[in-house]
Design an enzyme around this catalytic site. Structure first.
Site, short mmCIF file in Angstrom:
data_model
loop_
_atom_site.label_atom_id
_atom_site.label_comp_id
_atom_site.label_asym_id
_atom_site.label_seq_id
_atom_site.Cartn_x
_atom_site.Cartn_y
_atom_site.Cartn_z
CE1 TYR A 1 -22.78 -14.72 -25.35
CE2 TYR A 1 -22.45 -17.00 -26.02
CZ TYR A 1 -22.17 -15.95 -25.18
OH TYR A 1 -21.28 -16.14 -24.15
CE LYS B 1 -19.20 -14.23 -26.25
NZ LYS B 1 -18.24 -13.36 -25.56
N1 CAA Z 1 -30.32 -26.46 -25.43
C1 CAA Z 1 -31.19 -27.48 -25.68
N2 CAA Z 1 -32.52 -27.32 -25.75
C2 CAA Z 1 -33.00 -26.08 -25.57
C3 CAA Z 1 -32.16 -24.98 -25.33
C4 CAA Z 1 -30.77 -25.20 -25.25
N3 CAA Z 1 -29.91 -24.22 -25.02
N4 CAA Z 1 -32.92 -23.86 -25.21
C5 CAA Z 1 -34.20 -24.26 -25.38
N5 CAA Z 1 -34.25 -25.60 -25.58
C6 CAA Z 1 -35.45 -26.42 -25.79
C7 CAA Z 1 -36.45 -26.29 -24.63
O1 CAA Z 1 -36.10 -27.20 -23.59
C8 CAA Z 1 -37.75 -26.65 -25.30
O2 CAA Z 1 -37.78 -28.05 -25.48
P1 CAA Z 1 -39.18 -28.87 -25.46
O3 CAA Z 1 -39.93 -28.38 -26.67
O4 CAA Z 1 -38.76 -30.29 -25.53
O5 CAA Z 1 -39.86 -28.49 -24.17
C9 CAA Z 1 -37.61 -26.02 -26.69
O6 CAA Z 1 -36.18 -25.86 -26.89
C10 CAA Z 1 -38.26 -24.66 -26.79
O7 CAA Z 1 -37.79 -23.88 -25.70
P2 CAA Z 1 -38.76 -22.84 -24.94
O8 CAA Z 1 -40.10 -23.47 -24.67
O9 CAA Z 1 -38.02 -22.29 -23.75
O10 CAA Z 1 -38.95 -21.75 -26.08
P3 CAA Z 1 -39.08 -20.18 -25.91
O11 CAA Z 1 -39.32 -19.64 -27.29
O12 CAA Z 1 -40.03 -19.82 -24.82
O13 CAA Z 1 -37.63 -19.69 -25.38
C11 CAA Z 1 -35.24 -19.52 -25.45
C12 CAA Z 1 -36.53 -19.94 -26.18
C13 CAA Z 1 -35.27 -18.00 -25.17
C14 CAA Z 1 -34.09 -19.88 -26.38
C15 CAA Z 1 -35.15 -20.24 -24.07
O14 CAA Z 1 -35.46 -21.62 -24.23
C16 CAA Z 1 -33.76 -20.14 -23.51
O15 CAA Z 1 -33.43 -19.13 -22.91
N6 CAA Z 1 -32.94 -21.21 -23.68
C17 CAA Z 1 -31.56 -21.22 -23.21
C18 CAA Z 1 -30.65 -20.70 -24.31
C19 CAA Z 1 -29.20 -20.86 -23.84
O16 CAA Z 1 -28.71 -21.98 -23.76
N7 CAA Z 1 -28.55 -19.74 -23.54
C20 CAA Z 1 -27.20 -19.78 -23.00
C21 CAA Z 1 -26.98 -18.51 -22.13
S1 CAA Z 1 -25.45 -18.56 -21.21
C22 CAA Z 1 -24.31 -18.17 -22.39
O17 CAA Z 1 -24.59 -17.80 -23.49
C23 CAA Z 1 -22.89 -18.31 -21.98
C24 CAA Z 1 -22.13 -19.19 -22.88
O18 CAA Z 1 -21.34 -18.69 -23.70
C25 CAA Z 1 -22.25 -20.63 -22.73
P1 NAI Z 2 -21.74 -11.08 -16.63
O1 NAI Z 2 -23.06 -10.64 -17.13
O2 NAI Z 2 -21.58 -11.44 -15.19
O3 NAI Z 2 -20.61 -9.99 -16.98
C1 NAI Z 2 -20.60 -9.27 -18.16
C2 NAI Z 2 -20.08 -7.89 -17.89
O4 NAI Z 2 -20.00 -7.17 -19.13
C3 NAI Z 2 -21.02 -7.09 -16.97
O5 NAI Z 2 -20.29 -6.55 -15.88
C4 NAI Z 2 -21.57 -6.00 -17.87
O6 NAI Z 2 -21.85 -4.76 -17.21
C5 NAI Z 2 -20.43 -5.85 -18.90
N1 NAI Z 2 -20.91 -5.21 -20.12
C6 NAI Z 2 -22.03 -5.50 -20.82
N2 NAI Z 2 -22.17 -4.64 -21.85
C7 NAI Z 2 -21.12 -3.78 -21.80
C8 NAI Z 2 -20.71 -2.68 -22.59
N3 NAI Z 2 -21.44 -2.26 -23.65
N4 NAI Z 2 -19.56 -2.05 -22.27
C9 NAI Z 2 -18.84 -2.45 -21.20
N5 NAI Z 2 -19.18 -3.47 -20.40
C10 NAI Z 2 -20.32 -4.14 -20.70
O7 NAI Z 2 -21.35 -12.33 -17.56
P2 NAI Z 2 -20.12 -13.31 -17.55
O8 NAI Z 2 -20.65 -14.67 -17.56
O9 NAI Z 2 -19.11 -12.92 -16.55
O10 NAI Z 2 -19.55 -13.04 -19.03
C11 NAI Z 2 -18.26 -12.54 -19.31
C12 NAI Z 2 -17.88 -12.97 -20.71
O11 NAI Z 2 -17.79 -14.38 -20.76
C13 NAI Z 2 -18.90 -12.58 -21.78
O12 NAI Z 2 -18.21 -12.20 -22.95
C14 NAI Z 2 -19.64 -13.86 -22.01
O13 NAI Z 2 -20.22 -13.91 -23.30
C15 NAI Z 2 -18.53 -14.86 -21.85
N6 NAI Z 2 -18.94 -16.23 -21.57
C16 NAI Z 2 -19.69 -16.52 -20.48
C17 NAI Z 2 -20.04 -17.82 -20.21
C18 NAI Z 2 -20.90 -18.20 -19.07
O14 NAI Z 2 -21.37 -19.35 -19.06
N7 NAI Z 2 -21.12 -17.35 -18.08
C19 NAI Z 2 -19.60 -18.91 -21.09
C20 NAI Z 2 -18.81 -18.49 -22.22
C21 NAI Z 2 -18.49 -17.19 -22.42
#
Ligand code: CAA
Ligand code: NAI
Length: 246
Positions: A153, A157
């Protein structure tokens, strides 16, 4: 916002989350909307129409260039032109690097990076002919600073920022603008996939605002960057993150 009335705005990923909020915000500004999503976006269309604007849903897979081109062709057939593209469709497939499958890397790059290339390349002929157009892309604070569990990711980004800056340098002289919004953690389905203890104890504690952002707060940034008030802003990345990155 100045200059958004009657504009034709494509929003990818507009069936829900940030994309839907953005479609509705642009409708409030008087724009007509193309809802481009892989999943059904008719709910967003109905809500745009309830605000008195026109909207169509075009089922689109941004990972396929033919699908992106067909979506833009439909937009031009119905509305005559495209003024704004918002590259917002995105996915996560989080895993620690040591456990990340190649398929998870490829899948995220296909949507978040190649998808942005595909949709932008599809709208450019019309925008270049019109000598006007705005392309905005949803990056992320993760693209700028990295994040645990998000190798794929973060690469995507960061990549969209590089493309956006390159396009601004190439095509500012043609009357086109390209900018990114870099949201912090926003309360959508995407964030619901984060383990609750990680979100509470590792992520939100580092956000000075102390809360998730709202999709409408990102939509507002897109509306500003698409408006005439931003007409000299080109190649920029606007962070909207509750001070998470300072
Ligand atoms: N920030 C800080 N610490 C984190 C972290 C994060 N994002 N993700 C995991 N960790 C830490 C956990 O708390 C854990 O710490 P401890 O060892 O102290 O307990 C350690 O890392 C290992 O984590 P897990 O036990 O969960 O390990 P796993 O292999 O089972 O899973 C993972 C790993 C899939 C990365 C899971 O931890 C996870 O989903 N983390 C969140 C990742 C994240 O932040 N994703 C953002 C999604 S939203 C988004 O992407 C939008 C955007 O643009 C902001
Ligand atoms: P969401 O999961 O609610 O929306 C994402 C949308 O993208 C869904 O409607 C999904 O069907 C569509 N999509 C996925 N794959 C597709 C494909 N192959 N073709 C067409 N459409 C597709 O997620 P959210 O949070 O609204 O995310 C929107 C954007 O913002 C994403 O690019 C995400 O990475 C970005 N973003 C999100 C943040 C968050 O914290 N939610 C933070 C920073 C960035």
């Amino acid at each position: 916002m100045r200059g958004l009335k009657d504009k034709v705005v494509i929003v990818t990923g507009a069936a829900g989350g940030i994309g839907k909020a953005t479609a509705l915000r642009f409708a409030e500004e008087g724009a007509n909307i193309v809802v481009a999503d892989f999943v059904d976006g008719s709910g967003t269309v109905q809500e745009v129409e309830a605000k008195g604007q026109k909207a169509i849903y075009v089922q689109t897979d941004v990972t396929k260039i033919e699908s992106a081109q067909a979506m833009v062709a439909k937009a031009i057939e119905v509305f005559g032109r495209v003024d704004v593209l918002i590259n917002n469709a995105g996915i996560t497939k989080d895993a620690m690097m040591k456990k990340m499958a190649k398929e998870a890397f490829d899948a995220v790059i296909a949507v978040n990076l190649t998808g942005v290339f595909n949709c932008t390349s599809a709208v450019l002929p019309n925008m270049l002919e019109n000598k006007s157009g705005v392309v905005l892309t949803t990056s992320s604070i993760v693209g700028i600073y990295g994040n645990i569990g998000q190798t794929n990711y973060a690469a995507s980004k960061w990549g969209v920022i590089g493309m956006t800056k390159s396009w601004a340098k190439e095509m500012a002289k043609n009357g086109l603008r390209f900018n990114c919004v870099a949201p912090g953690f926003i309360g959508t389905d995407m964030v619901k996939k984060i383990p609750m203890e990680v979100l509470q104890e590792k992520i939100l504690v580092k956000v000075p605002a102390g809360r998730l952002g709202e999709p409408e707060e990102i939509a507002a940034a897109f509306a500003f960057l698409a408006s005439d008030d931003a007409k000299f802003i080109n190649g920029a990345v606007l962070s909207v993150d509750g001070a998470a990155t300072i």
